[in-house]
Design a protein around this motif. Structure first.
Motif, PDB file in Angstrom:
ATOM      1  N   GLY A   1      26.359  51.471  35.360  1.00  0.00           N
ATOM      2  CA  GLY A   1      25.535  50.276  35.526  1.00  0.00           C
ATOM      3  C   GLY A   1      24.746  50.252  36.823  1.00  0.00           C
ATOM      4  O   GLY A   1      23.585  49.851  36.849  1.00  0.00           O
ATOM      5  N   LEU A   2      25.357  50.705  37.907  1.00  0.00           N
ATOM      6  CA  LEU A   2      24.696  50.659  39.213  1.00  0.00           C
ATOM      7  C   LEU A   2      23.642  51.754  39.372  1.00  0.00           C
ATOM      8  O   LEU A   2      22.818  51.692  40.278  1.00  0.00           O
ATOM      9  CB  LEU A   2      25.738  50.759  40.328  1.00  0.00           C
ATOM     10  N   ARG A   3      23.691  52.752  38.478  1.00  0.00           N
ATOM     11  CA  ARG A   3      22.736  53.869  38.546  1.00  0.00           C
ATOM     12  C   ARG A   3      21.734  53.861  37.387  1.00  0.00           C
ATOM     13  O   ARG A   3      20.841  54.697  37.338  1.00  0.00           O
ATOM     14  CB  ARG A   3      23.504  55.207  38.540  1.00  0.00           C
ATOM     15  N   PHE A   4      21.877  52.911  36.463  1.00  0.00           N
ATOM     16  CA  PHE A   4      21.036  52.881  35.264  1.00  0.00           C
ATOM     17  C   PHE A   4      19.591  52.562  35.640  1.00  0.00           C
ATOM     18  O   PHE A   4      19.338  51.699  36.488  1.00  0.00           O
ATOM     19  CB  PHE A   4      21.587  51.833  34.282  1.00  0.00           C
ATOM     20  N   GLU A   5      18.647  53.238  34.977  1.00  0.00           N
ATOM     21  CA  GLU A   5      17.230  53.152  35.385  1.00  0.00           C
ATOM     22  C   GLU A   5      16.495  51.938  34.834  1.00  0.00           C
ATOM     23  O   GLU A   5      15.315  51.743  35.130  1.00  0.00           O
ATOM     24  CB  GLU A   5      16.482  54.420  34.956  1.00  0.00           C
ATOM     25  N   GLN A   6      17.165  51.142  33.997  1.00  0.00           N
ATOM     26  CA  GLN A   6      16.543  49.916  33.481  1.00  0.00           C
ATOM     27  C   GLN A   6      17.473  48.746  33.795  1.00  0.00           C
ATOM     28  O   GLN A   6      18.690  48.906  33.800  1.00  0.00           O
ATOM     29  CB  GLN A   6      16.334  50.018  31.966  1.00  0.00           C
TER      30      GLN A   6
ATOM     31  N   ALA B   1      16.705  49.352  39.933  1.00  0.00           N
ATOM     32  CA  ALA B   1      16.532  48.511  38.737  1.00  0.00           C
ATOM     33  C   ALA B   1      17.644  47.469  38.617  1.00  0.00           C
ATOM     34  O   ALA B   1      17.422  46.366  38.111  1.00  0.00           O
ATOM     35  CB  ALA B   1      16.499  49.380  37.477  1.00  0.00           C
ATOM     36  N   ASN B   2      18.863  47.820  39.082  1.00  0.00           N
ATOM     37  CA  ASN B   2      19.989  46.895  38.928  1.00  0.00           C
ATOM     38  C   ASN B   2      20.477  46.300  40.244  1.00  0.00           C
ATOM     39  O   ASN B   2      21.605  45.803  40.332  1.00  0.00           O
ATOM     40  CB  ASN B   2      21.117  47.579  38.159  1.00  0.00           C
ATOM     41  N   GLN B   3      19.601  46.310  41.251  1.00  0.00           N
ATOM     42  CA  GLN B   3      19.950  45.709  42.541  1.00  0.00           C
ATOM     43  C   GLN B   3      20.212  44.208  42.411  1.00  0.00           C
ATOM     44  O   GLN B   3      21.007  43.639  43.163  1.00  0.00           O
ATOM     45  CB  GLN B   3      18.826  45.949  43.551  1.00  0.00           C
ATOM     46  N   HIS B   4      19.563  43.557  41.452  1.00  0.00           N
ATOM     47  CA  HIS B   4      19.704  42.104  41.314  1.00  0.00           C
ATOM     48  C   HIS B   4      20.433  41.723  40.030  1.00  0.00           C
ATOM     49  O   HIS B   4      20.344  40.579  39.571  1.00  0.00           O
ATOM     50  CB  HIS B   4      18.328  41.438  41.387  1.00  0.00           C
ATOM     51  N   THR B   5      21.165  42.667  39.457  1.00  0.00           N
ATOM     52  CA  THR B   5      21.940  42.410  38.241  1.00  0.00           C
ATOM     53  C   THR B   5      23.258  41.733  38.608  1.00  0.00           C
ATOM     54  O   THR B   5      23.965  42.184  39.504  1.00  0.00           O
ATOM     55  CB  THR B   5      22.204  43.738  37.503  1.00  0.00           C
ATOM     56  N   ASP B   6      23.576  40.659  37.910  1.00  0.00           N
ATOM     57  CA  ASP B   6      24.808  39.917  38.200  1.00  0.00           C
ATOM     58  C   ASP B   6      26.044  40.754  37.876  1.00  0.00           C
ATOM     59  O   ASP B   6      26.115  41.401  36.819  1.00  0.00           O
ATOM     60  CB  ASP B   6      24.843  38.617  37.402  1.00  0.00           C
ATOM     61  N   ILE B   7      27.020  40.701  38.772  1.00  0.00           N
ATOM     62  CA  ILE B   7      28.265  41.458  38.618  1.00  0.00           C
ATOM     63  C   ILE B   7      29.433  40.487  38.794  1.00  0.00           C
ATOM     64  O   ILE B   7      29.483  39.742  39.774  1.00  0.00           O
ATOM     65  CB  ILE B   7      28.375  42.589  39.666  1.00  0.00           C
ATOM     66  N   LEU B   8      30.347  40.494  37.830  1.00  0.00           N
ATOM     67  CA  LEU B   8      31.574  39.707  37.949  1.00  0.00           C
ATOM     68  C   LEU B   8      32.751  40.674  38.043  1.00  0.00           C
ATOM     69  O   LEU B   8      32.925  41.541  37.188  1.00  0.00           O
ATOM     70  CB  LEU B   8      31.757  38.789  36.733  1.00  0.00           C
ATOM     71  N   ILE B   9      33.553  40.525  39.107  1.00  0.00           N
ATOM     72  CA  ILE B   9      34.749  41.338  39.310  1.00  0.00           C
ATOM     73  C   ILE B   9      35.956  40.429  39.181  1.00  0.00           C
ATOM     74  O   ILE B   9      36.013  39.368  39.812  1.00  0.00           O
ATOM     75  CB  ILE B   9      34.750  41.997  40.702  1.00  0.00           C
ATOM     76  N   ALA B  10      36.937  40.833  38.368  1.00  0.00           N
ATOM     77  CA  ALA B  10      38.173  40.065  38.215  1.00  0.00           C
ATOM     78  C   ALA B  10      39.361  41.007  38.358  1.00  0.00           C
ATOM     79  O   ALA B  10      39.316  42.144  37.870  1.00  0.00           O
ATOM     80  CB  ALA B  10      38.195  39.377  36.855  1.00  0.00           C
ATOM     81  N   HIS B  11      40.420  40.525  39.019  1.00  0.00           N
ATOM     82  CA  HIS B  11      41.567  41.405  39.295  1.00  0.00           C
ATOM     83  C   HIS B  11      42.845  40.588  39.354  1.00  0.00           C
ATOM     84  O   HIS B  11      42.827  39.423  39.767  1.00  0.00           O
ATOM     85  CB  HIS B  11      41.358  42.117  40.633  1.00  0.00           C
ATOM     86  N   GLY B  12      43.954  41.208  38.983  1.00  0.00           N
ATOM     87  CA  GLY B  12      45.263  40.573  39.103  1.00  0.00           C
ATOM     88  C   GLY B  12      45.817  40.734  40.507  1.00  0.00           C
ATOM     89  O   GLY B  12      45.810  41.840  41.060  1.00  0.00           O
ATOM     90  N   LEU B  13      46.311  39.653  41.069  1.00  0.00           N
ATOM     91  CA  LEU B  13      46.875  39.703  42.421  1.00  0.00           C
ATOM     92  C   LEU B  13      48.093  40.623  42.499  1.00  0.00           C
ATOM     93  O   LEU B  13      48.383  41.189  43.550  1.00  0.00           O
ATOM     94  CB  LEU B  13      47.274  38.291  42.867  1.00  0.00           C
TER      95      LEU B  13
END
Length: 222
Positions: A128-133, A158-170
């Motif tokens: 996702g962070l390297r995708f050209e579109q 292209a994906n510098q402003h793409t929303d990213i949600l990270i979720a993790h278990g404590l």
């Protein structure tokens, strides 16, 4: 390149104009996360196609070379060298081919969400962070960045402003929460629009997380 990745497909609505590609974790398959679609309780106004690809079967070093579905080999429990970087790149290329096939069929890249749990999340970040579109969003669950030191030079604007949600278990006993947080902080430092959520759970998903993922998806795709 043909992706040649088999997958499970779940439709929400009749004429999907959005796509979620959801990548499973080590030893699982596309079937593992397919039942999450009804749990998301998406509104009927959204029409979304969910695709859950199966990772290739390969021997996994830390599991005594046992053959299982894996996006890459894990050669060591040392997190600096945990992910087989060539395997990560190969799997990212296969998922990229699958997404490009969907774009060729008419799906707008900005209506595509790339999601992944654990190993699948490593691939979601890698691709996702390297995708050209520009994609519609990246969802990273209980996961980490492979070779974070390379991201700044390899990422695509292209994906510098793409929303990213990270979720993790404590209490994640497989991928420590600190690794997920390190990915969040790395992306923050590179000025991505990234959100962090953590939950009192281990290496799994919980209902509160599913509800937050649903809200996030609805905002991206409505």
């Amino acid at each position: 390149m043909n992706s040649a990745l088999p997958f499970v497909e779940v439709l929400h609505g009749n004429k999907p104009d959005a796509l979620v590609v959801w990548l499973h974790g080590l030893g699982d398959s596309g079937n593992g996360f397919a039942p999450i679609v009804p749990e998301l309780k998406l509104p009927s106004s959204l029409s979304v196609r969910f695709v859950f690809p199966h990772a290739p079967v390969r021997p996994v070093t830390i599991n005594n070379g046992m053959q299982m579905r894996a996006w890459y080999d894990i050669k060591s429990l040392d997190f600096e060298n945990r992910a087989d970087s060539e395997g990560v790149k190969d799997s990212a290329a296969m998922v990229k081919a699958l997404i490009e096939e969907e774009i060729e069929k008419g799906m707008s890249p900005e209506r595509i969400i790339l999601a992944g749990f654990s190993q699948g999340g490593v691939i979601a970040y890698q691709l996702g962070l390297r995708f050209e579109q520009k994609l519609g969003g990246i969802l990273a669950l209980s996961t980490y960045l492979s070779q974070p030191e390379l991201l700044e030079q390899e990422r695509h604007p292209a994906n510098q402003h793409t929303d990213i949600l990270i979720a993790h278990g404590l209490y994640d006993e497989v991928i420590p929460c600190a690794l997920g947080k390190a990915a969040f902080e790395r992306l923050q430092a590179l000025e991505y629009p990234v959100q962090w959520r953590d939950y009192p759970m281990q290496h799994n998903v919980c209902m509160e997380e599913i509800q937050e993922v649903s809200q996030w998806l609805q905002k991206r795709l409505s």
